[in-house]
Scaffold this motif. Structure first.
Motif, short mmCIF file in Angstrom:
data_model
loop_
_atom_site.label_atom_id
_atom_site.label_comp_id
_atom_site.label_asym_id
_atom_site.label_seq_id
_atom_site.Cartn_x
_atom_site.Cartn_y
_atom_site.Cartn_z
N GLU A 86 16.84 33.40 32.58
CA GLU A 86 15.96 32.94 33.65
C GLU A 86 16.34 31.53 34.09
OE1 GLU A 86 13.08 30.56 32.99
OE2 GLU A 86 14.11 30.14 31.11
N ARG A 145 8.12 34.29 27.91
CA ARG A 145 7.30 35.43 28.29
C ARG A 145 6.35 35.10 29.44
NH1 ARG A 145 4.99 37.83 23.13
NH2 ARG A 145 7.19 38.34 22.86
N TRP A 197 8.20 31.97 33.81
CA TRP A 197 9.37 31.51 34.55
C TRP A 197 9.06 30.42 35.56
CZ3 TRP A 197 9.86 31.78 39.81
CH2 TRP A 197 9.04 32.68 40.49
N THR A 254 3.73 40.02 30.96
CA THR A 254 5.15 40.35 31.05
C THR A 254 5.66 39.85 32.39
OG1 THR A 254 4.65 42.50 32.03
CG2 THR A 254 4.90 42.43 29.62
N PHE A 255 6.96 39.87 32.57
CA PHE A 255 7.53 39.40 33.83
C PHE A 255 6.95 40.17 35.02
CE2 PHE A 255 10.93 39.63 37.08
CZ PHE A 255 11.01 38.28 37.39
N ASN A 297 12.41 43.20 34.65
CA ASN A 297 12.06 42.72 33.33
C ASN A 297 13.06 41.74 32.74
OD1 ASN A 297 10.18 43.18 30.88
ND2 ASN A 297 12.23 43.41 30.02
N GLY A 329 14.32 37.97 34.38
CA GLY A 329 13.19 37.08 34.15
C GLY A 329 13.13 35.81 34.96
#
Length: 341
Positions: free
Chosen positions: A87, A171, A174, A234-235, A319, A322
């Motif tokens: 990410e 997690r 980002w 989650t993303f 996913n 990220g």
């Protein structure tokens, strides 16, 4: 006698005149010397002033960044940046910075399909979970960007190579991490624009979806040896939540995921629309798991399956990558599947 006396007077007068002229010359010379001395003094003062400003210029060449591991002096304009998370790589690319070295993408050879055109010339420094310190040192970086969750144990070793700044976790975080990267790179304004553009897209989708925000979106992931039902932390879950899309009751949880799901829990996968992605590393194992589940009679009985509203999407985009680039591509996918122009 009179002639001699007159001659003496004339000589004395001439001598006085010479002395007067010499005195004037000396006076002019003194004035010139004084002026020269003043100029020299002024010049010395300018040099002293310049000398006094030099330390300030040196100080301006670095900045202090506060981060999860403490405070670090970093270059004001870093030129050779190493990034240790997927990410983080996306953040740099979105800010217009090509890293000198980056960890390889979780899938791809060595980069994800959606970023490989931007990664030409970037050195692959190993896995995100185990970057190669020797390779990193050889690249002579002036800044290293990492993550405490991934790299806490090697922080001191990295800091011995170059100024190192860490974000805390990965997690669903980002955006917070992106701000740290932008600040560390001294590109705060550019970073704010990237996030503002992303937020504007979220708002646009939210507006255009209207009543369809009540659509319950299910997220499932297939992996070799593991099947997961993804929750909100989650993303993809964070993005869906930002838009305001609903989730099935079993997935409307501020948690990461239900892991190692058995087929008895297939019912928890139902929804109005289902997106699934498969983490395939190239040996076909994850794809075999995917095929097994999709052919199972219990899967076939899901209302969303019978309605024909199941869609396979890219694991990297939804996913694994990220980052901000993937987030925008996921918004593209949602606009496509919800038929938003």
């Amino acid at each position: 006698m009179k002639k001699v006396k007159w001659l003496n007077v004339a000589l004395a007068s001439m001598l006085c005149l010479v002395l007067i002229i010499a005195g004037c010359g000396a006076s002019d010379g003194a004035q010139e010397n004084a002026a020269a001395g003043t100029e020299a003094s002024q010049g010395s003062g300018e040099e002293d002033a310049a000398a006094e400003t030099e330390p300030a210029a040196e100080e301006a060449s670095t900045r202090t960044i506060e981060h999860i591991m403490g405070s670090t002096e970093v270059p004001a304009k870093p030129e050779r940046v190493i990034v240790l998370t997927n990410e983080g790589t996306e953040a740099l690319l979105a800010l217009g910075v090509k890293p000198a070295g980056a960890v390889k993408s979780w899938t791809g050879d060595p980069w994800y399909e959606h970023i490989k055109h931007q990664m030409e010339g970037v050195t692959n420094i190993g896995e995100e979970s185990q970057p190669n310190l020797e390779l990193i040192a050889g690249l002579k970086p002036d800044l290293i960007l990492g993550n405490k969750m991934r790299h806490e144990e090697i922080y001191e070793e990295l800091s011995a190579i170059a100024p190192t700044v860490f974000t805390e976790t990965l997690r669903g975080k980002w955006q917070e991490n992106f701000k740290v990267y932008a600040d560390t790179l001294n590109l705060t304004a550019e970073g704010e624009k990237v996030l503002a553009d992303y937020d504007a897209r979220i708002e646009e989708l939210k507006t255009k979806l209207g009543d369809r925000l009540s659509t319950k979106v299910s997220i499932v992931r297939f992996m070799a040896g593991d099947t997961r039902i993804y929750h909100k932390d989650t993303f993809s879950g964070v993005i869906l939540d930002a838009i305001g899309l609903a989730r099935p009751e079993a997935q409307d949880v501020d948690d990461f995921a239900a892991r190692n799901v058995t087929k008895e829990r297939i019912g928890e996968m139902d929804g109005d629309i289902l997106f699934y992605f498969t983490y395939e590393t190239g040996d076909g194992a994850a794809t075999a798991v995917e095929n097994e589940w999709l052919k199972d009679p219990l899967w076939q009985q899901l209302e969303v399956v019978k309605a024909g509203n199941v869609h396979k999407v890219d694991d990297a985009i939804w996913n694994t990558a990220g980052g901000v680039l993937a987030a925008n591509l996921m918004l593209d996918d949602l606009a496509t599947y919800f038929e938003i122009e």
